[in-house]
Design an enzyme around this catalytic site. Structure first.
Site, PDB file in Angstrom:
ATOM      1  N   HIS A  90      -8.848  -3.603  19.617  1.00 55.51           N
ATOM      2  CA  HIS A  90      -7.615  -4.309  19.284  1.00 55.51           C
ATOM      3  C   HIS A  90      -6.403  -3.503  19.740  1.00 55.51           C
ATOM      4  O   HIS A  90      -6.259  -2.351  19.340  1.00 55.51           O
ATOM      5  CB  HIS A  90      -7.524  -4.570  17.770  1.00 55.51           C
ATOM      6  CG  HIS A  90      -8.345  -5.737  17.324  1.00 55.51           C
ATOM      7  ND1 HIS A  90      -8.030  -6.474  16.209  1.00 55.51           N
ATOM      8  CD2 HIS A  90      -9.453  -6.319  17.849  1.00 55.51           C
ATOM      9  CE1 HIS A  90      -8.905  -7.462  16.066  1.00 55.51           C
ATOM     10  NE2 HIS A  90      -9.779  -7.381  17.050  1.00 55.51           N
ATOM     11  N   TYR A 145      -0.936  -9.419   9.169  1.00 55.67           N
ATOM     12  CA  TYR A 145      -0.457  -8.908   7.864  1.00 55.67           C
ATOM     13  C   TYR A 145       0.727  -9.785   7.463  1.00 55.67           C
ATOM     14  O   TYR A 145       1.776  -9.750   8.103  1.00 55.67           O
ATOM     15  CB  TYR A 145       0.007  -7.466   7.982  1.00 55.67           C
ATOM     16  CG  TYR A 145      -1.093  -6.453   8.187  1.00 55.67           C
ATOM     17  CD1 TYR A 145      -1.676  -6.256   9.444  1.00 55.67           C
ATOM     18  CD2 TYR A 145      -1.542  -5.660   7.134  1.00 55.67           C
ATOM     19  CE1 TYR A 145      -2.684  -5.310   9.630  1.00 55.67           C
ATOM     20  CE2 TYR A 145      -2.544  -4.704   7.313  1.00 55.67           C
ATOM     21  CZ  TYR A 145      -3.107  -4.546   8.570  1.00 55.67           C
ATOM     22  OH  TYR A 145      -4.103  -3.605   8.760  1.00 55.67           O
ATOM     23  N   PRO A 148      -5.209  -0.089   0.943  1.00 58.04           N
ATOM     24  CA  PRO A 148      -5.761  -0.409   2.260  1.00 58.04           C
ATOM     25  C   PRO A 148      -4.783  -1.087   3.216  1.00 58.04           C
ATOM     26  O   PRO A 148      -5.138  -1.397   4.341  1.00 58.04           O
ATOM     27  CB  PRO A 148      -6.938  -1.324   1.928  1.00 58.04           C
ATOM     28  CG  PRO A 148      -6.731  -1.777   0.551  1.00 58.04           C
ATOM     29  CD  PRO A 148      -5.874  -0.790  -0.137  1.00 58.04           C
ATOM     30  N   LYS A 177      -6.144   3.082   6.346  1.00 59.34           N
ATOM     31  CA  LYS A 177      -6.235   4.533   6.503  1.00 59.34           C
ATOM     32  C   LYS A 177      -7.374   5.187   5.733  1.00 59.34           C
ATOM     33  O   LYS A 177      -7.758   6.318   6.030  1.00 59.34           O
ATOM     34  CB  LYS A 177      -4.922   5.189   6.040  1.00 59.34           C
ATOM     35  CG  LYS A 177      -3.753   4.900   6.941  1.00 59.34           C
ATOM     36  CD  LYS A 177      -3.950   5.502   8.334  1.00 59.34           C
ATOM     37  CE  LYS A 177      -3.351   4.620   9.400  1.00 59.34           C
ATOM     38  NZ  LYS A 177      -4.126   4.564  10.623  1.00 59.34           N
ATOM     39  N   TYR A 205      -0.216   3.493  12.582  1.00 59.99           N
ATOM     40  CA  TYR A 205      -1.378   2.611  12.434  1.00 59.99           C
ATOM     41  C   TYR A 205      -2.528   3.083  13.331  1.00 59.99           C
ATOM     42  O   TYR A 205      -3.699   3.088  12.926  1.00 59.99           O
ATOM     43  CB  TYR A 205      -0.995   1.170  12.782  1.00 59.99           C
ATOM     44  CG  TYR A 205      -2.012   0.141  12.330  1.00 59.99           C
ATOM     45  CD1 TYR A 205      -3.114  -0.173  13.118  1.00 59.99           C
ATOM     46  CD2 TYR A 205      -1.889  -0.507  11.103  1.00 59.99           C
ATOM     47  CE1 TYR A 205      -4.070  -1.100  12.703  1.00 59.99           C
ATOM     48  CE2 TYR A 205      -2.827  -1.431  10.676  1.00 59.99           C
ATOM     49  CZ  TYR A 205      -3.916  -1.724  11.484  1.00 59.99           C
ATOM     50  OH  TYR A 205      -4.862  -2.632  11.053  1.00 59.99           O
TER      51      TYR A 205
HETATM   52  P1  FAS Z   1     -17.202   6.494  -0.727  1.00 60.12           P
HETATM   53  O1  FAS Z   1     -16.674   6.107  -2.088  1.00 60.12           O
HETATM   54  O2  FAS Z   1     -17.360   5.458   0.321  1.00 60.12           O
HETATM   55  O3  FAS Z   1     -18.640   7.188  -0.875  1.00 60.12           O
HETATM   56  C1  FAS Z   1     -18.892   8.092  -1.925  1.00 60.12           C
HETATM   57  C2  FAS Z   1     -20.377   8.049  -2.200  1.00 60.12           C
HETATM   58  O4  FAS Z   1     -20.667   9.045  -3.195  1.00 60.12           O
HETATM   59  C3  FAS Z   1     -20.825   6.702  -2.767  1.00 60.12           C
HETATM   60  O5  FAS Z   1     -21.907   6.201  -2.023  1.00 60.12           O
HETATM   61  C4  FAS Z   1     -21.211   7.021  -4.215  1.00 60.12           C
HETATM   62  O6  FAS Z   1     -22.301   6.258  -4.664  1.00 60.12           O
HETATM   63  C5  FAS Z   1     -21.575   8.488  -4.119  1.00 60.12           C
HETATM   64  N1  FAS Z   1     -21.425   9.220  -5.382  1.00 60.12           N
HETATM   65  C6  FAS Z   1     -20.442   9.100  -6.295  1.00 60.12           C
HETATM   66  N2  FAS Z   1     -20.659   9.958  -7.328  1.00 60.12           N
HETATM   67  C7  FAS Z   1     -21.808  10.633  -7.041  1.00 60.12           C
HETATM   68  C8  FAS Z   1     -22.553  11.625  -7.704  1.00 60.12           C
HETATM   69  N3  FAS Z   1     -22.153  12.108  -8.877  1.00 60.12           N
HETATM   70  N4  FAS Z   1     -23.691  12.069  -7.124  1.00 60.12           N
HETATM   71  C9  FAS Z   1     -24.102  11.593  -5.922  1.00 60.12           C
HETATM   72  N5  FAS Z   1     -23.433  10.636  -5.234  1.00 60.12           N
HETATM   73  C10 FAS Z   1     -22.305  10.170  -5.797  1.00 60.12           C
HETATM   74  N6  FAS Z   1     -10.430   1.672   3.464  1.00 60.12           N
HETATM   75  C11 FAS Z   1      -9.898   1.102   4.562  1.00 60.12           C
HETATM   76  O7  FAS Z   1      -9.524   1.825   5.501  1.00 60.12           O
HETATM   77  N7  FAS Z   1      -9.763  -0.275   4.639  1.00 60.12           N
HETATM   78  C12 FAS Z   1     -10.209  -1.100   3.619  1.00 60.12           C
HETATM   79  O8  FAS Z   1     -10.084  -2.308   3.703  1.00 60.12           O
HETATM   80  C13 FAS Z   1     -10.780  -0.539   2.471  1.00 60.12           C
HETATM   81  N8  FAS Z   1     -11.248  -1.330   1.437  1.00 60.12           N
HETATM   82  C14 FAS Z   1     -11.781  -0.737   0.321  1.00 60.12           C
HETATM   83  C15 FAS Z   1     -12.274  -1.503  -0.762  1.00 60.12           C
HETATM   84  C16 FAS Z   1     -12.803  -0.895  -1.907  1.00 60.12           C
HETATM   85  C17 FAS Z   1     -13.312  -1.732  -3.065  1.00 60.12           C
HETATM   86  C18 FAS Z   1     -12.861   0.515  -1.987  1.00 60.12           C
HETATM   87  C19 FAS Z   1     -13.402   1.206  -3.229  1.00 60.12           C
HETATM   88  C20 FAS Z   1     -12.394   1.291  -0.919  1.00 60.12           C
HETATM   89  C21 FAS Z   1     -11.861   0.662   0.242  1.00 60.12           C
HETATM   90  N9  FAS Z   1     -11.411   1.409   1.337  1.00 60.12           N
HETATM   91  C22 FAS Z   1     -10.869   0.858   2.433  1.00 60.12           C
HETATM   92  C23 FAS Z   1     -11.505   2.811   1.327  1.00 60.12           C
HETATM   93  C24 FAS Z   1     -12.910   3.173   1.678  1.00 60.12           C
HETATM   94  O9  FAS Z   1     -13.254   2.607   2.907  1.00 60.12           O
HETATM   95  C25 FAS Z   1     -12.993   4.657   1.645  1.00 60.12           C
HETATM   96  O10 FAS Z   1     -11.885   5.273   2.280  1.00 60.12           O
HETATM   97  C26 FAS Z   1     -14.272   5.185   2.225  1.00 60.12           C
HETATM   98  O11 FAS Z   1     -15.331   4.510   1.602  1.00 60.12           O
HETATM   99  C27 FAS Z   1     -14.287   6.683   1.988  1.00 60.12           C
HETATM  100  O12 FAS Z   1     -15.558   7.117   2.181  1.00 60.12           O
HETATM  101  P2  FAS Z   1     -16.165   8.282   1.250  1.00 60.12           P
HETATM  102  O13 FAS Z   1     -15.147   9.368   1.142  1.00 60.12           O
HETATM  103  O14 FAS Z   1     -17.490   8.547   1.822  1.00 60.12           O
HETATM  104  O15 FAS Z   1     -16.253   7.662  -0.211  1.00 60.12           O
HETATM  105  C1  PHB Z   2     -10.565  -5.099   6.721  1.00 55.59           C
HETATM  106  O1  PHB Z   2     -10.892  -5.721   7.743  1.00 55.59           O
HETATM  107  O2  PHB Z   2     -11.301  -4.989   5.723  1.00 55.59           O
HETATM  108  C2  PHB Z   2      -9.195  -4.469   6.668  1.00 55.59           C
HETATM  109  C3  PHB Z   2      -8.460  -4.357   7.837  1.00 55.59           C
HETATM  110  C4  PHB Z   2      -7.206  -3.767   7.790  1.00 55.59           C
HETATM  111  C5  PHB Z   2      -6.702  -3.326   6.582  1.00 55.59           C
HETATM  112  C6  PHB Z   2      -7.446  -3.436   5.406  1.00 55.59           C
HETATM  113  C7  PHB Z   2      -8.702  -4.025   5.446  1.00 55.59           C
HETATM  114  O3  PHB Z   2      -5.465  -2.774   6.537  1.00 55.59           O
END
Ligand code: FAS
Ligand code: PHB
Length: 389
Positions: A72, A200, A292, A296, A384
């Site tokens: 993109h 957006y 989000p 980032k 971005y």
């Molecule tokens: P994660 O939370 O992905 O992974 C952590 C892992 O550690 C999990 O699998 C968990 O089960 C495990 N864990 C936790 N406690 C533990 C313990 N005590 N022992 C062992 N394992 C344990 N980012 C974007 O850029 N765009 C988005 O649209 C976006 N949407 C999101 C929506 C939601 C609902 C959430 C919660 C986050 C979103 N994010 C988004 C952010 C997300 O993508 C995170 O930045 C990304 O998952 C970060 O990855 P990790 O740091 O690996 O954390």
């Molecule tokens: C997504 O595709 O999940 C998405 C993309 C851009 C954003 C947040 C979420 O800023």
């Protein structure tokens, strides 16, 4: 059991760090609280910065992303029933890759399996001991048995609700937080995206985002009240509300369908400092959270992993501790810039309870300035696309 680096958390941070270290010959054991199926069922991020794309190639897991990821070269911002494009290629000669976090995580799991690197799922009661000593260890329960791993270092990649961050004594830790008074209701649908690039949308009814995972899989979000729950939003109500918030031409052409996933995510800005305590290093959501709106979250996890991988590699190759000593300051310098960008995009595009007419005029003026100024668009584009590592 003994290893060089224990990685707590089998999300993108832990898996990517593990992959990079193992390829360097640095032995790791990865501990994940949930099953692999559970981890892969979470629908999260969708936009990858070039830095993360390069790191995935460096880790030897870029092939499927290269094939299936969508390049993109811009995004649309929409307000007052019209959209305008931020042209990444013209402004910064850059692009992002749209490739779901779920697929990226799947690729990383498969790569770890292929290397035969140690990974335990469904571990309980993980405890970190001696992080501030020369001999740290991690205790946990697995298959009903108490286990212990002695190691050189611990990578806390266990997300916002993990155990690592709170292992750092409260009097040695500073936390900064803003909780937003709304959430994002997200829907995944097997439908063609309404636009070739992300939209957006700022609207008086609230924010909306049109995104995607592939030419046949769409991802949409609308801002909802914090007290909302998913059950009160039927698919029809979601689509009707989304159509009210995006420009009419998009609303008339959008293909709607059944939701195959529907969830509400809270929004917060959060940073914990420092990201290191002795031989414990925090990575990704364990240390910081962004709303989000700036895409980032996942990309910040990647730059943390890069700095930590580089530091551990220097340590094991040459006994040089400068990389791990600089880790927290280096990572936080980039984290705070992304926190600012994500906060600014969230403030620009969302409606906040109790906003005054002046506040609304400020948002409108910023959007019109962005629409008319190449300088303003360049600043948005470079953030971005992702600031340098
Ligand atoms: P994660 O939370 O992905 O992974 C952590 C892992 O550690 C999990 O699998 C968990 O089960 C495990 N864990 C936790 N406690 C533990 C313990 N005590 N022992 C062992 N394992 C344990 N980012 C974007 O850029 N765009 C988005 O649209 C976006 N949407 C999101 C929506 C939601 C609902 C959430 C919660 C986050 C979103 N994010 C988004 C952010 C997300 O993508 C995170 O930045 C990304 O998952 C970060 O990855 P990790 O740091 O690996 O954390
Ligand atoms: C997504 O595709 O999940 C998405 C993309 C851009 C954003 C947040 C979420 O800023």
């Amino acid at each position: 059991m003994r290893t060089q680096v224990v990685i707590i958390g089998g999300g993108p941070s832990g898996l990517l760090l593990g992959q990079l270290l193992q390829r360097q010959g640095i032995d790791t054991v990865l501990l994940e609280r949930h099953s692999r199926e559970y981890v892969l069922a979470r629908i999260r991020a969708g936009v990858l910065e070039a830095g993360l794309v390069n790191l995935l190639h460096e880790a030897g897991v870029g092939e499927r992303m290269q094939r299936d990821g969508l390049q993109h070269e811009g995004i649309y911002l929409a307000h007052s029933n019209r959209g305008f494009r931020i042209d990444f290629r013209r402004l910064c000669d850059g692009a992002v890759t749209v490739y779901g976090q779920t697929e990226l995580t799947r690729d990383l799991y498969q790569a770890r399996d292929a290397m035969g690197a140690a990974m335990l799922h469904q571990v309980d009661q993980v405890e970190i001991h001696g992080a501030d000593s020369e001999r740290p260890q991690v205790n946990f329960i697995h298959d009903g048995r108490a286990r212990r791993i002695d190691c050189d270092f611990i990578a806390g990649c266990d997300g916002f609700h993990g155990v690592s961050r709170n292992t750092i004594p409260a009097d040695r830790r500073s936390q900064f937080e803003r909780v937003y008074p709304f959430g994002w209701l997200g829907v995944l649908s097997q439908t063609p995206p309404v636009s070739e690039e992300l939209i957006y949308a700022s609207h008086e009814r609230g924010f909306a985002l049109c995104s995607m995972r592939s030419p046949s899989l769409s991802r949409y979000y609308i801002q909802v009240a914090l007290e909302d729950n998913v059950q009160q939003w039927s698919d029809a109500e979601f689509w009707n509300e989304l159509k009210r918030r995006i420009p009419h031409d998009a609303a008339e052409s959008i293909v709607t369908g059944d939701s195959i996933e529907k969830s509400i995510a809270p929004l917060r800005s959060f940073v914990a400092e420092p990201m290191r305590w002795g031989r414990l290093f925090l990575c990704g959501d364990a240390a910081h959270i962004v709303p989000p709106t700036g895409a980032k979250g996942l990309n910040l996890a990647a730059s943390d992993v890069y700095y930590l991988w580089r530091g551990l590699r220097q340590y094991y190759d040459a006994g040089d501790t400068r990389g791990i000593d600089d880790y927290s300051a280096l990572a936080l310098a980039r984290v705070w810039k992304a926190e600012r960008f994500s906060w600014s995009m969230t403030n620009l595009l969302h409606r906040f309870p109790g906003q005054s007419p002046f506040d609304l005029r400020m948002q409108q003026a910023q959007l019109e300035y962005l629409e008319s100024s190449s300088a303003a668009q360049t600043a948005l584009a470079e953030n971005y696309l992702g600031l340098p590592y």
